[in-house]
Design an enzyme around this catalytic site. Structure first.
Site, mmCIF file in Angstrom:
data_model
loop_
_atom_site.group_PDB
_atom_site.id
_atom_site.type_symbol
_atom_site.label_atom_id
_atom_site.label_comp_id
_atom_site.label_asym_id
_atom_site.label_seq_id
_atom_site.Cartn_x
_atom_site.Cartn_y
_atom_site.Cartn_z
ATOM 1 N N ARG A 30 29.675 58.071 55.322
ATOM 2 C CA ARG A 30 29.303 56.390 56.460
ATOM 3 C C ARG A 30 28.578 57.184 57.422
ATOM 4 O O ARG A 30 27.303 56.258 58.072
ATOM 5 C CB ARG A 30 30.591 56.233 57.086
ATOM 6 C CG ARG A 30 31.622 55.088 56.292
ATOM 7 C CD ARG A 30 33.507 54.738 57.061
ATOM 8 N NE ARG A 30 33.427 53.929 56.341
ATOM 9 C CZ ARG A 30 34.760 53.536 56.438
ATOM 10 N NH1 ARG A 30 35.830 54.303 57.084
ATOM 11 N NH2 ARG A 30 35.185 52.303 55.627
ATOM 12 N N LYS A 201 46.103 41.808 43.322
ATOM 13 C CA LYS A 201 46.481 40.892 42.943
ATOM 14 C C LYS A 201 45.766 39.575 42.986
ATOM 15 O O LYS A 201 44.367 39.338 43.624
ATOM 16 C CB LYS A 201 47.391 40.819 44.653
ATOM 17 C CG LYS A 201 48.465 41.595 45.000
ATOM 18 C CD LYS A 201 49.235 41.258 45.793
ATOM 19 C CE LYS A 201 50.530 42.431 46.340
ATOM 20 N NZ LYS A 201 50.723 42.429 47.601
ATOM 21 N N GLY A 357 36.039 47.940 48.478
ATOM 22 C CA GLY A 357 36.632 49.273 48.435
ATOM 23 C C GLY A 357 36.617 50.135 47.497
ATOM 24 O O GLY A 357 36.013 51.248 46.905
ATOM 25 N N GLY A 380 36.739 44.639 53.440
ATOM 26 C CA GLY A 380 37.495 43.993 53.287
ATOM 27 C C GLY A 380 36.390 43.005 55.094
ATOM 28 O O GLY A 380 35.937 41.732 54.130
#
Ligand code: AMP
Length: 399
Positions: A30, A201, A357, A380
């Site tokens: 990052r 999921k 991610g 996200g």
């Protein structure tokens, strides 16, 4: 990005890096990702005032209720930021307090100041107006390069931008690349467009799947979520991960795909295990025919081949979510193979966005990050962008 000659640029970066117990940085991706923006500001003749959060200091307070400054201070990363940028970095022991104000006021062109963790103030995550106004006073212009937090309406990521006119604010290079990549895939893809969606999921990816069915030519579904589809279609899935309450939804998504003329590919075979562990006994089973006591932890060789063929025929590829439990070496083959196919398709001219991610982690692990068009830095945030949501950090710059 705006020109910052003679200006103090307040830059929201995402320096939320992982630290070990000695507070050493274990992955500086990052910091390196934000470096081009900061270097450009300095090269233009500006000064850089950097703001970032680190961890969740409000959620992990000390027993006496105070902030654990020793643990979450950005002081830990000052030397590393300095070595990545190749210039000294000053540090302010507060975010908008007297130290930050004095050091920002004295900052000269070519100099860099890092202020303390934005989340030390409870107002940051609440999008506090007063805090944002104080932040805005530190700089003449505002640059947002923190894509990873662009989906949050926090003081430093969104609210602060109100205090700058359109000519006084912009995205940094990293943010720009994220936005351009996602827009290319969503709004201007060269066809055929293939989305590969995996992960644990269905419920986490409902909006994504629904939205993608409006635009993609091919939708490949792998990972744990494929078992909810297999169950919905009446198959035996043994102990595989499954959301029983999402089987109707799975059927609706398949129906939507048929109506839209989307080719939906589900795994036809699976690598199965007799327990959820890397060392469990393993075997292969056709989809819908997983024996009792066994669970699917990866896609099988036939599926890998079929998915790979479609990937190689694609001109635009979006990938979000692993094909199996890739954290277990013995069940990582499906995810690794897809990463290789995406890299191969990119080499042959396709545009590829890795937008999540875990799939980014897989691509990084394999050293393929430079062989895809863009590996997103925001899990996200990218998911929400791809779902078609307005991200506060982006909207605030465009307002
Ligand atoms: P997500 O964050 O939704 O992309 O999900 C990523 C997680 O899904 C990873 O931690 C994987 O281990 C997990 N996952 C992928 N395939 C399976 C599977 N077949 N069974 C259980 N978990 C899975």
């Amino acid at each position: 990005m705006i020109n910052t000659q003679g200006k103090k640029a307040l830059i929201r970066v995402d320096f939320n890096v992982p630290l070990n117990e000695e507070f050493q940085i274990t992955d500086d991706t990052r910091i390196r990702a934000a470096a081009p923006t900061i270097k450009q500001v300095l090269a233009d003749g500006g000064a850089a005032i950097l703001m970032s959060h680190l961890g969740r200091p409000q959620k992990k307070k000390k027993e006496d209720g105070s902030i654990n400054v020793e643990k979450f201070t950005l002081r830990h990363i000052v030397d590393h930021v300095s070595s990545v940028l190749g210039v000294p970095v000053q540090f302010a022991a507060d975010t908008v307090g007297p130290d930050a104000q004095a050091k920002a006021a004295a900052l000269q062109a070519g100099e860099v100041l890092l202020v303390e963790n934005t989340r030390f103030s409870p107002g940051e995550s609440k999008g506090d107006e007063e805090l944002a106004a104080e932040m805005a006073k530190l700089g003449d212009v505002y640059i947002n390069d923190a894509f990873g937090t662009a989906h949050r309406a926090h003081a430093s990521t969104a609210v602060v931008a109100k205090h700058f006119s359109a000519a006084e604010k912009s995205f940094g290079f990293l943010m720009e690349k994220e936005v351009v990549s996602a827009n290319k895939v969503l709004n201007d893809p060269e066809k055929p467009l293939t989305a590969i969606v995996g992960g644990a999921k269905v419920s986490d990816k409902i909006l994504l799947l629904d939205r993608l069915l409006d635009t993609v030519d091919n939708l490949i579904i792998g990972g744990g979520m494929a078992y909810t589809f297999a169950k919905a279609q009446g198959g035996s899935i043994g102990n595989s991960i499954c959301e029983e309450d999402k089987t109707d939804l799975a059927l609706q998504l398949l129906e939507k795909g048929r109506n839209k003329g989307v080719q939906i590919l589900l795994p036809t075979d699976n690598k199965i295990a007799d327990g959820f562990s890397n060392d469990a006994a393993s075997d292969f089973a056709a989809t819908g025919a997983i024996p009792d006591g066994w669970e699917g932890l990866d896609i099988g060789p036939e599926s890998i081949k079929a998915f790979g063929k479609v990937v190689l025929e694609s001109k635009t590829i979006l990938w979000n979510g692993p094909m199996g439990v890739f954290e277990f070496e013995n069940f990582a083959h499906g995810t690794k193979s897809i990463a290789e196919y995406v890299a191969q398709a990119t080499k042959a001219g396709a545009y590829s966005l890795i937008g999540g991610g875990d799939s980014v982690a897989a691509v990084n692990q394999m050293g393929l990050a430079d062989d895809v068009s863009h590996a997103s830095t925001g899990g996200g945030a990218m998911l929400e962008f791809l779902e078609g949501k307005t991200l506060p950090g982006i909207a605030a710059i465009q307002a």
